[in-house]
Scaffold this motif. Sequence first.
Motif, PDB file in Angstrom:
ATOM      1  N   ALA A 263       0.828  -1.212   0.000  1.00 39.59           N
ATOM      2  CA  ALA A 263       0.000   0.000   0.000  1.00 39.59           C
ATOM      3  C   ALA A 263       0.862   1.262   0.000  1.00 39.59           C
ATOM      4  CB  ALA A 263      -0.919  -0.007   1.212  1.00 39.59           C
ATOM      5  N   LEU A 264       1.926   1.276   0.793  1.00 32.21           N
ATOM      6  CA  LEU A 264       2.786   2.453   0.846  1.00 32.21           C
ATOM      7  C   LEU A 264       3.552   2.660  -0.457  1.00 32.21           C
ATOM      8  CD1 LEU A 264       4.198   2.198   4.496  1.00 32.21           C
ATOM      9  CD2 LEU A 264       2.394   3.703   3.645  1.00 32.21           C
ATOM     10  N   SER A 265       3.962   1.573  -1.090  1.00 28.15           N
ATOM     11  CA  SER A 265       4.688   1.718  -2.358  1.00 28.15           C
ATOM     12  C   SER A 265       3.793   2.301  -3.444  1.00 28.15           C
ATOM     13  CB  SER A 265       5.241   0.359  -2.792  1.00 28.15           C
ATOM     14  OG  SER A 265       4.174  -0.556  -3.041  1.00 28.15           O
ATOM     15  N   THR A 266       2.494   2.001  -3.416  1.00 29.52           N
ATOM     16  CA  THR A 266       1.567   2.580  -4.395  1.00 29.52           C
ATOM     17  C   THR A 266       1.471   4.089  -4.233  1.00 29.52           C
ATOM     18  OG1 THR A 266       0.282   0.525  -4.449  1.00 29.52           O
ATOM     19  CG2 THR A 266      -0.793   2.517  -5.251  1.00 29.52           C
ATOM     20  N   VAL A 267       1.346   4.551  -2.994  1.00 29.87           N
ATOM     21  CA  VAL A 267       1.273   5.992  -2.747  1.00 29.87           C
ATOM     22  C   VAL A 267       2.595   6.665  -3.111  1.00 29.87           C
ATOM     23  CG1 VAL A 267       0.821   7.766  -1.018  1.00 29.87           C
ATOM     24  CG2 VAL A 267      -0.408   5.607  -0.925  1.00 29.87           C
ATOM     25  N   ALA A 268       3.731   6.011  -2.817  1.00 33.82           N
ATOM     26  CA  ALA A 268       5.041   6.583  -3.145  1.00 33.82           C
ATOM     27  C   ALA A 268       5.208   6.710  -4.656  1.00 33.82           C
ATOM     28  CB  ALA A 268       6.147   5.723  -2.550  1.00 33.82           C
ATOM     29  N   ALA A 269       4.703   5.730  -5.404  1.00 34.79           N
ATOM     30  CA  ALA A 269       4.787   5.809  -6.865  1.00 34.79           C
ATOM     31  C   ALA A 269       3.960   6.970  -7.401  1.00 34.79           C
ATOM     32  CB  ALA A 269       4.317   4.493  -7.479  1.00 34.79           C
ATOM     33  N   ASP A 270       2.784   7.210  -6.805  1.00 35.46           N
ATOM     34  CA  ASP A 270       1.974   8.365  -7.231  1.00 35.46           C
ATOM     35  C   ASP A 270       2.714   9.675  -6.979  1.00 35.46           C
ATOM     36  OD1 ASP A 270       0.002   6.593  -7.945  1.00 35.46           O
ATOM     37  OD2 ASP A 270      -1.153   6.848  -6.091  1.00 35.46           O
ATOM     38  N   ILE A 271       3.416   9.755  -5.855  1.00 32.47           N
ATOM     39  CA  ILE A 271       4.167  10.977  -5.540  1.00 32.47           C
ATOM     40  C   ILE A 271       5.278  11.193  -6.562  1.00 32.47           C
ATOM     41  CG2 ILE A 271       5.673  12.065  -3.836  1.00 32.47           C
ATOM     42  CD1 ILE A 271       4.045  10.697  -1.656  1.00 32.47           C
ATOM     43  N   ARG A 272       5.997  10.134  -6.929  1.00 34.02           N
ATOM     44  CA  ARG A 272       7.078  10.274  -7.902  1.00 34.02           C
ATOM     45  C   ARG A 272       6.544  10.712  -9.268  1.00 34.02           C
ATOM     46  NH1 ARG A 272       8.828   5.536  -5.267  1.00 34.02           N
ATOM     47  NH2 ARG A 272       7.927   4.251  -6.943  1.00 34.02           N
ATOM     48  N   THR A 273       5.395  10.176  -9.667  1.00 34.04           N
ATOM     49  CA  THR A 273       4.801  10.583 -10.945  1.00 34.04           C
ATOM     50  C   THR A 273       4.441  12.062 -10.940  1.00 34.04           C
ATOM     51  OG1 THR A 273       3.909   8.346 -11.260  1.00 34.04           O
ATOM     52  CG2 THR A 273       2.904  10.126 -12.544  1.00 34.04           C
ATOM     53  N   LEU A 274       3.858  12.531  -9.857  1.00 35.66           N
ATOM     54  CA  LEU A 274       3.510  13.950  -9.758  1.00 35.66           C
ATOM     55  C   LEU A 274       4.756  14.833  -9.728  1.00 35.66           C
ATOM     56  CD1 LEU A 274       0.613  13.689  -7.145  1.00 35.66           C
ATOM     57  CD2 LEU A 274       0.386  14.319  -9.560  1.00 35.66           C
ATOM     58  N   GLN A 275       5.801  14.370  -9.057  1.00 32.63           N
ATOM     59  CA  GLN A 275       7.039  15.153  -9.014  1.00 32.63           C
ATOM     60  C   GLN A 275       7.679  15.250 -10.402  1.00 32.63           C
ATOM     61  OE1 GLN A 275       9.156  12.969  -5.978  1.00 32.63           O
ATOM     62  NE2 GLN A 275       8.527  14.398  -4.350  1.00 32.63           N
ATOM     63  N   ASP A 276       7.637  14.159 -11.164  1.00 33.33           N
ATOM     64  CA  ASP A 276       8.171  14.206 -12.536  1.00 33.33           C
ATOM     65  C   ASP A 276       7.372  15.191 -13.386  1.00 33.33           C
ATOM     66  OD1 ASP A 276      10.009  12.314 -11.786  1.00 33.33           O
ATOM     67  OD2 ASP A 276       8.886  10.613 -12.618  1.00 33.33           O
ATOM     68  N   ARG A 277       6.065  15.197 -13.204  1.00 31.93           N
ATOM     69  CA  ARG A 277       5.244  16.129 -13.961  1.00 31.93           C
ATOM     70  C   ARG A 277       5.551  17.573 -13.551  1.00 31.93           C
ATOM     71  NH1 ARG A 277       3.294  17.159 -18.747  1.00 31.93           N
ATOM     72  NH2 ARG A 277       1.435  18.486 -18.680  1.00 31.93           N
ATOM     73  N   GLU A 278       5.838  17.796 -12.282  1.00 29.44           N
ATOM     74  CA  GLU A 278       6.190  19.136 -11.814  1.00 29.44           C
ATOM     75  C   GLU A 278       7.477  19.620 -12.480  1.00 29.44           C
ATOM     76  OE1 GLU A 278       6.927  21.496  -7.553  1.00 29.44           O
ATOM     77  OE2 GLU A 278       7.273  19.333  -7.726  1.00 29.44           O
ATOM     78  N   VAL A 279       8.443  18.730 -12.632  1.00 32.32           N
ATOM     79  CA  VAL A 279       9.707  19.095 -13.289  1.00 32.32           C
ATOM     80  C   VAL A 279       9.460  19.509 -14.735  1.00 32.32           C
ATOM     81  CG1 VAL A 279      11.936  18.204 -14.060  1.00 32.32           C
ATOM     82  CG2 VAL A 279      11.107  17.662 -11.768  1.00 32.32           C
ATOM     83  N   VAL A 280       8.625  18.741 -15.438  1.00 31.11           N
ATOM     84  CA  VAL A 280       8.328  19.060 -16.837  1.00 31.11           C
ATOM     85  C   VAL A 280       7.635  20.417 -16.944  1.00 31.11           C
ATOM     86  CG1 VAL A 280       6.991  18.358 -18.858  1.00 31.11           C
ATOM     87  CG2 VAL A 280       8.280  16.660 -17.556  1.00 31.11           C
ATOM     88  N   LEU A 281       6.673  20.653 -16.074  1.00 35.35           N
ATOM     89  CA  LEU A 281       5.948  21.925 -16.118  1.00 35.35           C
ATOM     90  C   LEU A 281       6.877  23.107 -15.852  1.00 35.35           C
ATOM     91  CD1 LEU A 281       2.681  20.895 -14.232  1.00 35.35           C
ATOM     92  CD2 LEU A 281       2.962  21.269 -16.693  1.00 35.35           C
ATOM     93  N   ASN A 282       7.818  22.945 -14.932  1.00 38.23           N
ATOM     94  CA  ASN A 282       8.775  24.013 -14.659  1.00 38.23           C
ATOM     95  C   ASN A 282       9.672  24.268 -15.875  1.00 38.23           C
ATOM     96  OD1 ASN A 282       8.040  24.737 -11.996  1.00 38.23           O
ATOM     97  ND2 ASN A 282       9.141  22.966 -11.155  1.00 38.23           N
ATOM     98  N   GLN A 283      10.038  23.209 -16.598  1.00 36.77           N
ATOM     99  CA  GLN A 283      10.862  23.374 -17.794  1.00 36.77           C
ATOM    100  C   GLN A 283      10.090  24.108 -18.898  1.00 36.77           C
ATOM    101  OE1 GLN A 283      12.050  19.368 -18.701  1.00 36.77           O
ATOM    102  NE2 GLN A 283      13.794  19.401 -17.274  1.00 36.77           N
ATOM    103  N   ILE A 284       8.801  23.773 -19.028  1.00 36.56           N
ATOM    104  CA  ILE A 284       7.991  24.466 -20.038  1.00 36.56           C
ATOM    105  C   ILE A 284       7.879  25.946 -19.714  1.00 36.56           C
ATOM    106  CG2 ILE A 284       5.676  24.639 -21.001  1.00 36.56           C
ATOM    107  CD1 ILE A 284       5.406  21.629 -20.658  1.00 36.56           C
ATOM    108  N   ILE A 285       7.645  26.264 -18.455  1.00 41.01           N
ATOM    109  CA  ILE A 285       7.504  27.665 -18.059  1.00 41.01           C
ATOM    110  C   ILE A 285       8.830  28.405 -18.221  1.00 41.01           C
ATOM    111  CG2 ILE A 285       7.021  29.183 -16.099  1.00 41.01           C
ATOM    112  CD1 ILE A 285       5.042  27.055 -15.106  1.00 41.01           C
ATOM    113  N   ALA A 286       9.939  27.721 -17.869  1.00 43.23           N
ATOM    114  CA  ALA A 286      11.248  28.373 -17.995  1.00 43.23           C
ATOM    115  C   ALA A 286      11.597  28.671 -19.453  1.00 43.23           C
ATOM    116  CB  ALA A 286      12.324  27.498 -17.364  1.00 43.23           C
ATOM    117  N   SER A 287      11.111  27.862 -20.404  1.00 41.68           N
ATOM    118  CA  SER A 287      11.408  28.054 -21.830  1.00 41.68           C
ATOM    119  C   SER A 287      10.341  28.864 -22.546  1.00 41.68           C
ATOM    120  CB  SER A 287      11.586  26.704 -22.511  1.00 41.68           C
ATOM    121  OG  SER A 287      10.348  25.986 -22.490  1.00 41.68           O
ATOM    122  N   ASP A 288       9.415  29.439 -21.785  1.00 41.25           N
ATOM    123  CA  ASP A 288       8.319  30.233 -22.372  1.00 41.25           C
ATOM    124  C   ASP A 288       7.474  29.404 -23.336  1.00 41.25           C
ATOM    125  OD1 ASP A 288       8.953  32.490 -20.933  1.00 41.25           O
ATOM    126  OD2 ASP A 288      10.310  33.262 -22.482  1.00 41.25           O
TER     127      ASP A 288
END
Length: 276
Positions: free
Chosen positions: A137-162
């Motif tokens: 159960a904990l590994s499932t929640v941890a995987a969801d957190i990692r997926t959201l963190q990866d998406r956050e990185v991509v969004l920051n890159q898009i914003i940084a590149s206009d």
Amino acid sequence: MGWSKSPPKWRPLQHQKQNTERRWKGLVVSAVLLAACGATAGHAQVYKWVDENGKTQYTDTIPPASTDRARKELRSDGTVKFSTDRAATAEEKRLASLRAVEAAKIKAAQDEHDRKDKALLNTYTSLLDYDRVRDRALSTVAADIRTLQDREVVLNQIIASDGRFLPPVTGPVAVPAPAVAPVAGKPVAPAPAPKATLVKTAGMVLLEAKSELPRARAAIVSKRHDFEALTALYASDRDRLSRLIDLENAKTTTEKTLAAEQKVISDPTVVPAKKK
């Protein structure tokens, strides 16, 4: 010598008999009345109560002003037949109601605690089994957190590149269908028209990224809270399960010991096992 008075006249026997019957009837009626009075007095209710001056009173009826006071009903011999407590005041009734509500809450909490204990024992056979379920159960929640963190990185890159940064495609790539060779005598089916695709400009991509980034960050915070709460819950339930297993093992050992001792008592030929 002559009589000065005339000789007594004797009454007939029948007349004397009637007088005797009348006297007996009167006695019987009197006895019945006395018995009825005695029975009524013996069964009358006598109340012992205390008046407003603190004096003890004995009456056959309850005064209207004392109906809410403590009282005792006495038998004819003075012993207490039954007692009635005084009526509770409005404040006492309110406090009693509060105590009843609190007692109901405590009972409900205890029932829920017992239900969870029973569910733990019925669901998990050992602590190892419990740990496997917890880790999954904990590994499932941890995987969801990692997926959201990866998406956050991509969004920051898009914003940084206009909006000029395009994230790599991680999903399956569509492969076009192979061309079909024409068959003689059959018309060739026209190729399907390509689907119109919306080409997003850099400004559109940038706007979407800025809109999605706060939601992604809020989801990460929420998932982390879920992970922490779930970790604490599993730790608490594991401690409870450990205690319950120990209690069940001790109970089983005690039952086996008592059964063995009972067998020795019923059958003297049985040699009792040595305690380890």
